[in-house]
Scaffold this active site. Sequence first.
Site, PDB file in Angstrom:
ATOM      1  N   ALA A  12       0.804  -1.228   0.000  1.00  0.00           N
ATOM      2  CA  ALA A  12       0.000   0.000   0.000  1.00  0.00           C
ATOM      3  C   ALA A  12       0.835   1.275   0.000  1.00  0.00           C
ATOM      4  CB  ALA A  12      -0.946  -0.001   1.197  1.00  0.00           C
ATOM      5  N   ASN A  15       4.097   2.863  -5.194  1.00  0.00           N
ATOM      6  CA  ASN A  15       3.521   3.819  -6.138  1.00  0.00           C
ATOM      7  C   ASN A  15       2.128   3.414  -6.600  1.00  0.00           C
ATOM      8  OD1 ASN A  15       5.740   5.545  -6.083  1.00  0.00           O
ATOM      9  ND2 ASN A  15       6.781   4.473  -7.746  1.00  0.00           N
ATOM     10  N   ILE A  16       1.944   2.127  -6.902  1.00  0.00           N
ATOM     11  CA  ILE A  16       0.622   1.666  -7.347  1.00  0.00           C
ATOM     12  C   ILE A  16      -0.364   1.727  -6.191  1.00  0.00           C
ATOM     13  CG2 ILE A  16      -0.691  -0.278  -8.274  1.00  0.00           C
ATOM     14  CD1 ILE A  16       1.846  -1.207  -9.701  1.00  0.00           C
ATOM     15  N   ARG A  94      11.264  -7.781 -10.502  1.00  0.00           N
ATOM     16  CA  ARG A  94      12.371  -8.411 -11.241  1.00  0.00           C
ATOM     17  C   ARG A  94      13.558  -7.466 -11.279  1.00  0.00           C
ATOM     18  NH1 ARG A  94      11.374 -11.311 -17.078  1.00  0.00           N
ATOM     19  NH2 ARG A  94      13.445 -12.198 -17.415  1.00  0.00           N
ATOM     20  N   ASN A 107       8.907 -15.072  -5.476  1.00  0.00           N
ATOM     21  CA  ASN A 107       7.594 -14.607  -5.039  1.00  0.00           C
ATOM     22  C   ASN A 107       6.709 -15.741  -4.521  1.00  0.00           C
ATOM     23  OD1 ASN A 107       7.023 -11.622  -5.425  1.00  0.00           O
ATOM     24  ND2 ASN A 107       8.018 -12.103  -7.365  1.00  0.00           N
ATOM     25  N   GLY A 132       0.654  -7.988  -8.420  1.00  0.00           N
ATOM     26  CA  GLY A 132       2.100  -8.185  -8.387  1.00  0.00           C
ATOM     27  C   GLY A 132       2.548  -9.282  -9.334  1.00  0.00           C
ATOM     28  N   ASN A 133       3.538  -8.984 -10.134  1.00  0.00           N
ATOM     29  CA  ASN A 133       3.989  -9.913 -11.169  1.00  0.00           C
ATOM     30  C   ASN A 133       4.964 -10.976 -10.663  1.00  0.00           C
ATOM     31  OD1 ASN A 133       2.588  -9.078 -13.500  1.00  0.00           O
ATOM     32  ND2 ASN A 133       3.849  -7.240 -13.594  1.00  0.00           N
ATOM     33  N   ASP A 161      -3.318  -4.272 -19.917  1.00  0.00           N
ATOM     34  CA  ASP A 161      -3.054  -4.602 -21.320  1.00  0.00           C
ATOM     35  C   ASP A 161      -4.240  -4.220 -22.204  1.00  0.00           C
ATOM     36  OD1 ASP A 161      -0.555  -5.929 -20.599  1.00  0.00           O
ATOM     37  OD2 ASP A 161      -1.812  -7.507 -19.785  1.00  0.00           O
ATOM     38  N   HIS A 189      -0.114 -12.123 -18.398  1.00  0.00           N
ATOM     39  CA  HIS A 189       0.248 -10.703 -18.311  1.00  0.00           C
ATOM     40  C   HIS A 189       1.767 -10.619 -18.436  1.00  0.00           C
ATOM     41  CE1 HIS A 189       0.338  -6.536 -17.276  1.00  0.00           C
ATOM     42  NE2 HIS A 189       0.999  -6.737 -16.148  1.00  0.00           N
TER      43      HIS A 189
END
Length: 330
Positions: A12, A15-16, A94, A107, A132-133, A161, A189
């Site tokens: 939280a 930035n996102i 990454r 992760n 989160g990727n 996307d 994604h």
Amino acid sequence: MKAPIRVAITGAAGNIGYALTFRLASGEVFGPDQPVILNLVEVPPVLKSLDGVEMELHDCAFDTLAGVKKVGSDNLEEGFGDCNLVLCVGSIPRKEGMERGDLIRINGPIFTNTGKAIEKTAAKDVRIVVVGNPCNTNCLIAMHNAPSVPRDRWFAMTMLDENRAVSQLAQKAGKPVTSVKHVGIWGNHSATQFPDFYHATIDGKPAPEVIKDDAWLQNTFVDTVQKRGAAVIKARGASSAASAANAVLDTVKGIIRPTASGDCFSAAVYSNGEYGVDKGLIFGYPLTSDGKTVKIIPGLEHNEFAQSKIKVTLDELKSERDTIKDLLPG
């Protein structure tokens, strides 16, 4: 007064997360008469920075903000306690020299613990959006560690996307983005995802009939959408934040609001074998919602080009799944 909706946001203070928080508190997503309680979850070293976020939230004096709770990520059970919506934004990014498989393994434990905490303490009607990727496979890990949470409650974000694809088609056609509908994102994604321009429409007409440039659609358009995240990083020296947060909110709106006729929204969801995708994968599809139930759009036909693109992204997701099979109980 309605009972508050409780929303957890991991990462939280990032930035996102910061871009998300105020719009969720404002009433934009759930409506002007729906109170919201925010559970802001962050790793302990930066937990104090949430003090400032909380101050700003109060300083906005939102009518719909019913409470703020700050929780360290070392106590996820408290962070997700009684939450109706969990937005999993935080993950380890990454780094240079890191392979995608390395990122998935790093992760893995985070999302194993996320799933277990959701299973134990979240509300019975909880829905989860993983941002989160690598979000598809992170979502898969968390889902397997929350076996009592129905499979149709899990979503990984591909809406960013879709928004990128809509913008590119609109610019090429010289039309406003409101003219572009039904742009589905298939698969992962990642740079393999397929933005489906064949089933997209512009002012109600098939996009290829309006743009009339197959070479641009099959090459420039697809490549631009697939690599847009890298292009943003190169341009601004940081990853997408405002646009990613906007896409998270668009995903939630897509889930909880009825889809307009002739349109869709995109997210990666649990596959039951639709379109030949392996059962059990978290795979991106074009979706519709009636405001309560989300469904994969059935019956879309794919030509040879589209099939080849979907196969590439499917193979990547199968490889990711195989990388973390030991993290998938049950």
